[in-house]
Design a protein around this motif. Structure first.
Motif, short mmCIF file in Angstrom:
data_model
loop_
_atom_site.label_atom_id
_atom_site.label_comp_id
_atom_site.label_asym_id
_atom_site.label_seq_id
_atom_site.Cartn_x
_atom_site.Cartn_y
_atom_site.Cartn_z
N GLU A 78 36.22 26.56 30.81
CA GLU A 78 36.59 27.96 30.58
C GLU A 78 35.71 28.89 31.40
O GLU A 78 34.51 28.71 31.51
CB GLU A 78 36.44 28.26 29.08
N GLY A 79 36.35 29.91 31.99
CA GLY A 79 35.61 30.88 32.79
C GLY A 79 35.55 30.56 34.27
O GLY A 79 35.06 31.37 35.06
N THR A 80 36.06 29.40 34.66
CA THR A 80 36.02 29.03 36.08
C THR A 80 37.32 29.42 36.77
O THR A 80 38.34 29.68 36.12
CB THR A 80 35.82 27.51 36.24
N ALA A 81 37.28 29.43 38.10
CA ALA A 81 38.48 29.76 38.87
C ALA A 81 39.56 28.70 38.68
O ALA A 81 40.75 29.01 38.67
CB ALA A 81 38.12 29.90 40.35
N ASP A 82 39.13 27.44 38.55
CA ASP A 82 40.10 26.37 38.34
C ASP A 82 40.84 26.55 37.01
O ASP A 82 42.03 26.20 36.91
CB ASP A 82 39.39 25.01 38.35
N TYR A 83 40.15 27.05 36.01
CA TYR A 83 40.78 27.29 34.70
C TYR A 83 41.88 28.33 34.83
O TYR A 83 43.02 28.13 34.36
CB TYR A 83 39.72 27.75 33.71
N ALA A 84 41.57 29.45 35.48
CA ALA A 84 42.57 30.51 35.67
C ALA A 84 43.74 30.02 36.52
O ALA A 84 44.89 30.34 36.25
CB ALA A 84 41.91 31.74 36.31
N SER A 85 43.42 29.23 37.55
CA SER A 85 44.48 28.71 38.42
C SER A 85 45.40 27.76 37.66
O SER A 85 46.62 27.79 37.84
CB SER A 85 43.83 27.98 39.61
N ALA A 86 44.82 26.93 36.78
CA ALA A 86 45.63 26.00 35.99
C ALA A 86 46.53 26.76 35.02
O ALA A 86 47.68 26.35 34.77
CB ALA A 86 44.73 25.04 35.23
N ALA A 87 46.05 27.87 34.47
CA ALA A 87 46.88 28.68 33.56
C ALA A 87 48.07 29.27 34.31
O ALA A 87 49.18 29.35 33.76
CB ALA A 87 46.03 29.79 32.94
N ILE A 88 47.87 29.66 35.55
CA ILE A 88 48.96 30.19 36.36
C ILE A 88 50.00 29.10 36.64
O ILE A 88 51.21 29.32 36.55
CB ILE A 88 48.41 30.78 37.68
N VAL A 89 49.51 27.89 36.98
CA VAL A 89 50.42 26.76 37.22
C VAL A 89 51.20 26.44 35.95
O VAL A 89 52.40 26.14 36.01
CB VAL A 89 49.63 25.52 37.70
N LEU A 90 50.53 26.52 34.80
CA LEU A 90 51.20 26.26 33.52
C LEU A 90 52.34 27.25 33.29
O LEU A 90 53.43 26.88 32.84
CB LEU A 90 50.19 26.34 32.37
N GLY A 99 41.31 31.68 26.53
CA GLY A 99 40.15 31.28 27.33
C GLY A 99 40.10 31.94 28.69
O GLY A 99 39.39 31.47 29.58
N LEU A 100 40.84 33.03 28.85
CA LEU A 100 40.95 33.72 30.14
C LEU A 100 40.27 35.08 30.09
O LEU A 100 40.06 35.63 29.00
CB LEU A 100 42.43 33.89 30.51
N PRO A 101 39.94 35.66 31.23
CA PRO A 101 39.38 37.02 31.24
C PRO A 101 40.38 38.00 30.59
O PRO A 101 41.60 37.82 30.72
CB PRO A 101 39.20 37.33 32.72
N PRO A 102 39.90 39.03 29.90
CA PRO A 102 40.81 39.92 29.16
C PRO A 102 41.87 40.60 30.01
O PRO A 102 42.99 40.83 29.56
CB PRO A 102 39.85 40.95 28.53
N GLU A 103 41.53 40.90 31.27
CA GLU A 103 42.51 41.60 32.12
C GLU A 103 43.74 40.75 32.39
O GLU A 103 44.81 41.27 32.70
CB GLU A 103 41.87 42.05 33.44
N VAL A 104 43.62 39.41 32.28
CA VAL A 104 44.76 38.53 32.51
C VAL A 104 45.86 38.80 31.48
O VAL A 104 47.05 38.67 31.77
CB VAL A 104 44.32 37.04 32.49
N GLY A 105 45.45 39.19 30.27
CA GLY A 105 46.44 39.55 29.25
C GLY A 105 47.26 40.75 29.68
O GLY A 105 48.47 40.82 29.41
N LEU A 106 46.61 41.71 30.36
CA LEU A 106 47.34 42.87 30.87
C LEU A 106 48.27 42.45 32.01
O LEU A 106 49.41 42.92 32.09
CB LEU A 106 46.36 43.94 31.35
N TYR A 107 47.78 41.57 32.90
CA TYR A 107 48.62 41.10 34.00
C TYR A 107 49.89 40.42 33.47
O TYR A 107 50.97 40.57 34.03
CB TYR A 107 47.86 40.11 34.88
#
Length: 594
Positions: free
Chosen positions: A95-107, A47-55
């Motif tokens: 999905e697609g929000t900044a909070d979603y990406a931030s929560a994935a990082i915390v996870l 559920g994340l932007p594709p570039e996050v997979g590269l990161y």
């Protein structure tokens, strides 16, 4: 020496040379080519932007190269963990929000801290609570859910949910909105990827392409499909025809930063992070040990926890999401000749270069291509043969597989694996609460004692020999107590009972009290109680207890000695010191029954 145990890079790094450098560089090039489309696809699955997979494929590889012990394990985004990430984070943010990406990082950060703590405190044994049937059922169900979740991407509709009922319902509800251009792209991409996997190598061999080069071409095949569908997208203006494209991707690497924790987010993600950590560790250690065995290398599980923990912390710092060792990429890394964990660090450099140089071109990539990549990758996870094998071998194991499989499909990944673990523990407790105990007799002409129901054996009148086939603890002690009482009551002429303890590795306090109860009950019946073949550590615990002090019989070194001496009418000598009771007379040979 102790520092090398926590920093394996100091060990293999001291032996690094030109030959290993060449091997690692070749492996890194091949794995990098494979990882680019896979990382993009798995990020979308999470559920994340594709570039996050590269990161998530850059810093974690470097961290594992420093702290990991496997020469072949390739760390990064994997399908099952990506699905679990989407399930966990989807409860907190859209999905697609900044909070979603931030929560994935915390996870990722929480998973890293949990793994690191488990490694420091040497808690790798916790993963043993995930039995093979549970893992097999969970992975098969996850593969089905992942494949079904990508149907929307293949036909151009939106699907929602992380369990079978929700996914099927969303597909049915949106079936009227199918985009046939997307269907065409998805079908072509799926067919090409399938052909590349199954037949391209044979096709190249017919044209005389060397095997080594053919293998590299096959590994690079998915990248070719990406470029072909990108060209198709431009030539046919697929974006204008309603085909979903990846869209604008930020060029460059993210700024390194520590994730911002809030108590609410931590509380909501702590349990999912624990489950992801254990599942990821089990998957990773299984792959690492399988590949290590082929090279006769040694994997240190607790150090692997530290390696995976630092990899996940690195993913959080680098803007990624939870990672673990992937089977497909690790096998490719192994086959390509990776000699040290440095191959992973070189792969990280390759992924970083791709992130810097290739991301502007990804805007025109159809998402259907990435969906096809995921479907083909996860179909290898689906293995229904485990149901047939489990049914044939053990109905209890079949129940664990079925509960995990059904629970994951119908209720979601976290509930499914929790049900599987719970079922496995309950089944274990049930089976161990009814320990196998066999009445045994002597095989004629030998000193071996076997089950009277399975062998033609000789028994001594008035003597009941019972072999206990499990350790004794609180859950099964009462069962043994009732079994001995029942068998003794059936034999009016009984004078002696011998408990053969060759399979007993431990006796806890509850079991000791049950043995004392057996002793009292038999004494009231005028029957002596003896023990035989008691293991040293168990005897150490029993020495000095009231049980041995009041034992009406003796402790014999072997079952044969016990039966022979009781048959000759040797006095039991109650209260004999434990050291003397364990000593066999000259000429007596100790035997162990099975």
């Amino acid at each position: 020496m102790k520092l090398k145990a926590y920093l394996p890079i100091l060990d293999w790094g001291s032996r690094y040379n030109g030959q290993t450098l060449t091997s690692d560089l070749v492996a890194a090039i091949i794995v990098t080519i494979m990882l680019i489309p896979q990382s993009l696809a798995y990020a979308l699955l999470a559920g994340l932007p594709p570039e996050v997979g590269l990161y998530a494929s850059v810093l974690p590889l470097v961290a594992y190269a420093i702290f990991g012990t496997s020469t072949s394990l390739a760390v990064g985004p994997v399908a099952v963990v990506s699905l679990m990430t989407a399930t966990a984070v989807g409860r907190l943010a859209a999905e697609g929000t900044a909070d979603y990406a931030s929560a994935a990082i915390v996870l990722a950060a929480l998973s890293g801290l949990i793994l690191l703590a488990m490694g420091v405190f040497r808690l790798g044994f916790i993963a043993n609570f995930l039995s093979h049937p549970v893992i097999s059922g969970f992975i098969t169900a996850s593969g089905i859910i992942i494949a079904l979740s990508q149907v929307g991407g293949l036909i151009g509709i939106k699907t929602e949910g992380h369990a079978l009922p929700d996914l099927v319902m969303s597909i049915v509800e949106n079936a009227g909105r199918i985009n046939w251009y997307t269907v065409a792209v998805g079908a072509v991409a799926l067919a090409l990827l399938l052909w590349i996997r199954l037949d391209l190598k044979n096709w190249l061999a017919r044209f005389g392409v060397p095997q080594g080069i053919a293998k590299i071409i096959v590994r690079a095949g998915p990248v070719l499909v990406v470029f072909l569908t990108m060209a198709w997208s431009v030539l046919m203006d697929l974006g204008g025809k309603g085909v979903a494209l990846v869209g604008q991707v930020p060029q460059g690497l993210p700024m390194l930063s520590l994730p911002s924790f809030s108590m609410g987010t931590v509380e909501a993600l702590l349990v999912p992070a624990l489950i992801i950590s254990i599942v990821g560790f089990v998957e990773s250690i299984s792959v690492a040990q399988t590949l290590a065995a082929k090279r006769r290398e040694r994997i240190e599980p607790n150090q692997e926890l530290i390696g995976l923990g630092t990899a996940n912390l690195a993913a959080a710092v680098g803007g990624g999401y939870p990672v673990t060792g992937g089977f497909a990429r690790s096998v490719v890394n192994f086959d390509a000749g990776a000699a040290t964990p440095a191959a992973g660090a070189f792969t990280a450099i390759g992924i970083a270069a791709a992130t810097l140089l290739l991301t502007p071109f990804l805007a025109i990539l159809p998402k259907a291509t990435l969906a096809a990549t995921i479907v083909l990758a996860v179909l290898t996870l689906v293995d229904f043969s485990i149901l047939r094998k489990a049914w044939a071998y053990s109905k209890a194991d079949f129940a664990a597989v079925a509960i995990t499989l059904g629970g994951t499909l119908l209720l979601g990944v976290e509930t499914g694996i929790a049900l599987g673990v719970g079922a496995s523990i309950l089944l274990f407790l049930y089976r161990s609460s009814r320990p196998h105990a066999a009445i045994v007799g002597r095989v004629p002409g030998t000193e071996h004692y076997r089950n009277v129901k399975r062998h033609k054996v000789e028994t001594q009148p008035g003597v009941l020999s019972i072999r206990i086939d499990e350790s004794l603890y609180f859950a099964n002690a009462r069962y043994l107590e009732d079994f001995v009482a029942e068998q003794a009551a059936m034999r009016p002429a009984l004078t002696d009972v011998v408990l053969m303890c060759s399979a007993v590795n431990a006796i806890d306090m509850s079991a000791l009290e049950s043995l004392e109860a057996i002793q009292h009950r038999l004494s009231d019946m005028g029957v002596r109680l003896h023990l035989s073949e008691v293991k040293g550590p168990v005897m150490d615990r029993l020495e000095g207890t009231e049980f041995l002090a009041h034992l009406s019989g003796r402790v014999y070194l072997s079952q044969h000695q016990a039966v022979q001496e009781i048959g000759r009418g040797t006095p039991p000598a109650p209260g004999t010191p434990a050291a003397e009771m364990q000593m066999a007379p000259a000429g007596v040979v100790s035997t162990a029954s099975s």
